[in-house]
Enzyme design. Structure first.
Site, PDB file in Angstrom:
ATOM      1  N   ASP A   1       3.675   1.126  13.161  1.00 11.95           N
ATOM      2  CA  ASP A   1       2.928  -0.087  13.409  1.00 11.95           C
ATOM      3  C   ASP A   1       3.384  -1.406  13.954  1.00 11.95           C
ATOM      4  O   ASP A   1       2.866  -2.139  14.667  1.00 11.95           O
ATOM      5  CB  ASP A   1       2.455  -0.565  12.017  1.00 11.95           C
ATOM      6  CG  ASP A   1       1.517   0.573  11.246  1.00 11.95           C
ATOM      7  OD1 ASP A   1       0.794   1.144  11.816  1.00 11.95           O
ATOM      8  OD2 ASP A   1       1.624   0.675  10.166  1.00 11.95           O
TER       9      ASP A   1
ATOM     10  N   ASP B   1       0.820  -1.257   0.132  1.00 10.53           N
ATOM     11  CA  ASP B   1       0.014   0.065  -0.032  1.00 10.53           C
ATOM     12  C   ASP B   1       0.774   1.275  -0.096  1.00 10.53           C
ATOM     13  O   ASP B   1       0.319   2.307  -0.694  1.00 10.53           O
ATOM     14  CB  ASP B   1      -1.083  -0.062   0.995  1.00 10.53           C
ATOM     15  CG  ASP B   1      -0.483  -0.313   2.450  1.00 10.53           C
ATOM     16  OD1 ASP B   1       0.738  -0.354   2.577  1.00 10.53           O
ATOM     17  OD2 ASP B   1      -1.265  -0.247   3.445  1.00 10.53           O
TER      18      ASP B   1
END
Length: 888
Positions: A482, A71
């Protein structure tokens, strides 16, 4: 859990668009610049994964040819011989950082050398550029670009649906692209070189995740989400007649054309109330399989169904593996075994707890089995075993209670593909890695198939901070989005675990005590729990500190040079200081909330801060700060600064924006005053490394624009001269997060990226020499040569050209250098497959490491984009060294 990365890269928007031609000297007569004067080898500090893999594409005609899209981290090609992934979009530059987000990928089954990528990260204002379709005829080694008049969203909601880009399997010059934002369906009839909207396509989509979102992120129309051809309705060389298109519209999700795209109709009898995430066609049995969810994903989805459409009869059959009432997730990750087309698999992509689920049918969806099921709750029986020994951090150091397990089978599992040539091989993407198996058919025989990470080479982390200590076992500390961050003791090996105790979802800042590198501090974000942690053993083990009242996020932290105290500027409250390890905190005075803080690397009582154009200094351990009288610094907060180890009060500051002060500043008086380096036009990071042999000052590294060129630069003489140490093939989009040299290895530099992990470069200059012109001599091949110069695309003010250089002599070349002069003042803006310099109208293109040898009667090629005004006349004369070439 994979979070929406809205992202450090947004900071890059202030930098503006970058273009221009690399001169030998800075335009203002400032610092001297050598371009590609040193050869660097670039690698990733291995983490293996770390991000969302929303798409996996196998070529249907060539065995072992596969691609993966991420992404925000580009695209990759599978290398079967090493079982690794090769990155394909590292050439994306600073000014087009959004093109590292890949919303769709297509591999040509007619000509497997051809591959296409639809790129663009955000459809709202965060991404300054429109989307594009990249096309390659060498499997992604090099690319040509077709700009689109709209944006694409590789990191937008709905990015796991697809594929939005598809090649006609019978006539591969025809491609379709589903666009977001109400832009409709687009088609190319010239192999992706140009695109036009399919004007009669009846539905541009209407589904948005959150209409109330004013940022435009969650409120964008997710548009056209997949395109599928029925290859049985065409013959080689003629356009396929039947095409299915998925639309983000719960009432009208699927459309079909039976006349090669001339007309379109809503597919009759289709289910409603759901979005079709995937549409996969089994042409052999005449079945179109559709995976539905009530949401666009990849995070959300509470209900789902699976349907089979008989293409001949028009019959719809609900083949969902479970009753609708029993779903708490949507379906995606849909695939068919091309060796046994009755075998179908799908995923419960949004099943977060206790795990994702994978379903398998060997009778076209008539009956299903699960990857795992309950024996008696909460006890699970798995059809698989997990082996994460190659990436042990995938357990996330968790020890959950049943029915959860560590490692998880996955989450955000929107991509799942069975190898079309090998029924035993399956790959699927998660929010943190790419898993696979090579004994899948054990599922059907009662055995257990083994799931392993199949992700080596694919690095997809967003890097917020980096630190390389001068001693201790750690070579590098990284602060990541993350997955927190890692301590690397060996850059070539995957660390056993991310930072834990506590494990932040995102680490925002870290630091070590310069004189005592065993003392390390890190801060970050966590849904619940402390936001600061300390280590006293060089980052091997950690313990949590105590948050002062009001902390909502990590912010930045600084360790005193001797490790005796810390200053912390967390989100949610003002700057704080502590002695010891954060058992109690007191508010610092004289410095605004949200300031970036750093420590002096010599004096343990001196700390520095920056906020909104003002520099702040504390000489009492962070108790009080005073604003410096320094002026002319950047007015915004896109600034990074560091103090030099070994010298008190020696500070370097980088940052700014294109509409104001922007560049690199140096202070030698503890921040009382700063001098701007005249030769550095823009700079976003600054770091220090081991000094060159004979140099009295540490080596400087920066991600900057110097001499009109964006790149990674090194200076061994205190910023008087700079060498660009990366090249156009190694740009990695946005590199403005952090940079540091290695204090123990001359020339080694660690570069942050926003989606390609931590890059590190090593110089070929093993002597540790300085940047004093060591560019070497130009190659001087001899013999006849022919040049073909072709303008492949031209638009107002810009053009693209390909150059082919042929060795028509009797002996091979070992290195080449081709020169020409533009007649109309054209300027090269980007060149690939060669290194180049331009001075005025004169251009010199030289081989790169892998294409210097050119055998007799062989050719080498490179391409570039350029700017022009008035006229764009082709060059009429080319020289290979001193030899004039024939112009074809």
């Amino acid at each position: 859990m994979r979070r929406t990365r809205i992202l450090t890269a947004v900071l890059a928007l202030a930098a503006g668009l970058l273009a221009g031609t690399p001169p030998a000297l800075a335009a203002d007569g400032g610092a001297k610049v050598e371009l590609a004067a040193d050869t660097y080898t670039w690698k990733n500090a291995r983490i293996d994964g770390g991000g969302f893999v929303p798409g996996i594409v196998f070529n249907r005609s060539e065995k072992n040819l596969a691609f993966a899209r991420t992404d925000i981290g580009g695209a990759y090609r599978w290398q079967e011989s090493t079982k690794t992934w090769t990155p394909l979009l590292d050439s994306v530059g600073w000014d087009e950082w959004g093109h590292t987000g890949v919303v769709s990928l297509a591999s040509d089954s007619v000509d497997p050398n051809k591959v296409y990528a639809a790129v663009g990260t955000y459809t709202n204002s965060w991404d300054p550029t429109n989307g594009a379709v990249l096309r390659s005829s060498d499997r992604g080694a090099s690319w040509q670009k077709a700009d689109l008049p709209f944006k694409l969203g590789g990191n937008m909601p709905g990015r796991g649906m697809g594929e939005r880009l598809a090649i006609d399997p019978n006539k591969d010059s025809v491609l379709y692209l589903g666009a977001p934002s109400g832009k409709g369906l687009w088609r190319s009839t010239d192999s992706g070189a140009t695109w036009s909207q399919v004007g009669n396509f009846p539905n541009v989509g209407n589904y948005v995740q959150d209409p109330s979102d004013t940022s435009g992120y969650a409120s964008d129309n997710q548009g056209i989400v997949w395109v599928t051809f029925d290859e049985s309705t065409g013959t080689s060389g003629t356009a396929t007649r039947t095409i299915y298109v998925g639309v983000a519209d719960k009432d009208n999700a699927v459309y079909r054309s039976t006349d090669a795209g001339a007309t379109w109709t809503r597919l009759a009898g289709q289910p409603t109330g759901y979005l079709a995430h995937k549409g996969v066609l089994d042409a052999k049995n005449g079945c179109l399989y559709l995976a539905y969810s009530d949401k666009g994903g990849p995070y959300d989805g509470g209900k789902g169904r699976l349907w089979r459409y008989a293409t001949a009869s028009g019959t719809w059959t609900d083949i969902s593996p479970v009753a609708e009432a029993d779903t708490y997730y949507g379906f995606s990750g849909l695939t068919v075994d091309r060796q046994h087309p009755g075998t179908v698999m799908t995923t419960a992509y949004s099943s977060w707890w206790p795990d994702t689920q994978i379903f398998r049918s060997t009778d076209s969806g008539g009956t299903w089995t699960k990857a795992w099921d309950y024996t008696s709750y909460p006890t699970r029986s798995n059809r698989y075993t997990m082996d994460v020994s190659s990436s042990p951090w995938l357990t996330f150091n968790a020890n959950p209670s049943p029915p959860e397990q560590a490692p998880k089978l996955g989450w955000m599992t929107e991509s799942l593909e069975i190898d079309p040539f090998n029924s035993d091989r399956m790959m699927y993407g998660t929010g943190a890695t790419l898993y696979g198996t090579e004994d899948l058919t054990k599922w059907d025989s009662g055995g257990r198939f083994t799931v392993k990470p199949m992700v080596q080479g694919l690095e997809e982390t967003a890097v917020n901070d980096l630190a390389s200590p001068p001693s201790g076992g750690a070579q590098l500390f990284s602060a990541l989005g993350d997955i927190g961050g890692f301590r690397h003791t060996d850059l070539t090996k995957v660390p056993s675990m991310m930072f834990t105790s506590p494990a932040f979802t995102t680490t925002t800042s870290l630091d070590f005590a310069e004189a005592n590198p065993n003392t390390v501090v890190r801060v970050g974000n966590l849904d619940s729990g402390p936001h600061i942690a300390f280590s006293t053993d060089n980052g091997a083990n950690w313990f949590a500190g105590t948050d002062p009242s009001g902390v909502s996020g990590g912010g930045t932290a600084a360790a005193a040079s001797d490790g005796s105290r810390f200053v912390w500027s967390p989100a949610g409250t003002g700057v704080q200081y502590t002695t010891g390890f954060g058992s109690s905190w007191a508010a610092s005075s004289g410095i605004p909330s949200g300031a970036t803080v750093e420590s002096d690397r010599v004096d343990p009582k001196t700390f520095y801060g920056f906020k909104s154009g003002k520099f702040y200094v504390s000489s009492d351990g962070g108790t009080t700060f005073s604003a410096s009288s320094a002026t002319g610094l950047p007015s915004g907060d896109s600034v990074r600064f560091k103090a030099l180890p070994g010298v008190k009060g020696d500070i370097w500051l980088a940052g700014g924006a294109s509409d104001g002060a922007y560049g690199l500043w140096h202070s030698t008086d503890g921040g009382a005053s700063f001098t701007k380096l005249s030769g550095v036009e823009q700079a976003d990071t600054i770091g220090f490394g081991k000094a060159a042999t004979g140099a009295s000052y540490q080596t400087l590294y920066t991600s900057a624009k110097i001499g009109g060129v964006r790149g990674i630069f090194r200076s061994t003489d205190k910023g008087a001269t700079w060498t660009r140490i990366n090249d156009d093939a190694h740009q990695w989009g946005w590199t403005g997060g952090a940079i540091t040299g290695d204090p123990r290895v001359y020339g080694r530099v660690y570069v942050s990226t926003n989606g390609r992990g931590v890059m590190y470069g090593d110089t070929s200059d093993t002597s540790g020499g300085g940047d004093n012109g060591g560019g070497g001599t130009d190659p001087t091949p001899t013999g006849d040569c022919t040049v073909t110069y072709k303008i492949t695309n031209q638009w107002a003010g810009g053009f693209q050209a390909d150059v082919q250089l042929t060795n028509t002599g009797a002996s091979a070349w070992s290195g080449w250098s081709l020169g020409w002069t533009f007649a109309d003042g054209q300027k090269i803006t980007q060149l690939w497959n060669a290194d180049h310099t331009q001075s005025g109208a004169a251009v010199t293109a030289k081989n790169v490491s892998w294409n210097g040898t050119v055998a007799a009667n062989s050719s080498v090629g490179f391409g570039f984009t350029g700017s022009w005004s008035g006229a764009n006349t082709k060059p009429t004369s080319f020289k290979l060294g001193d030899q004039t070439c024939t112009v074809a």
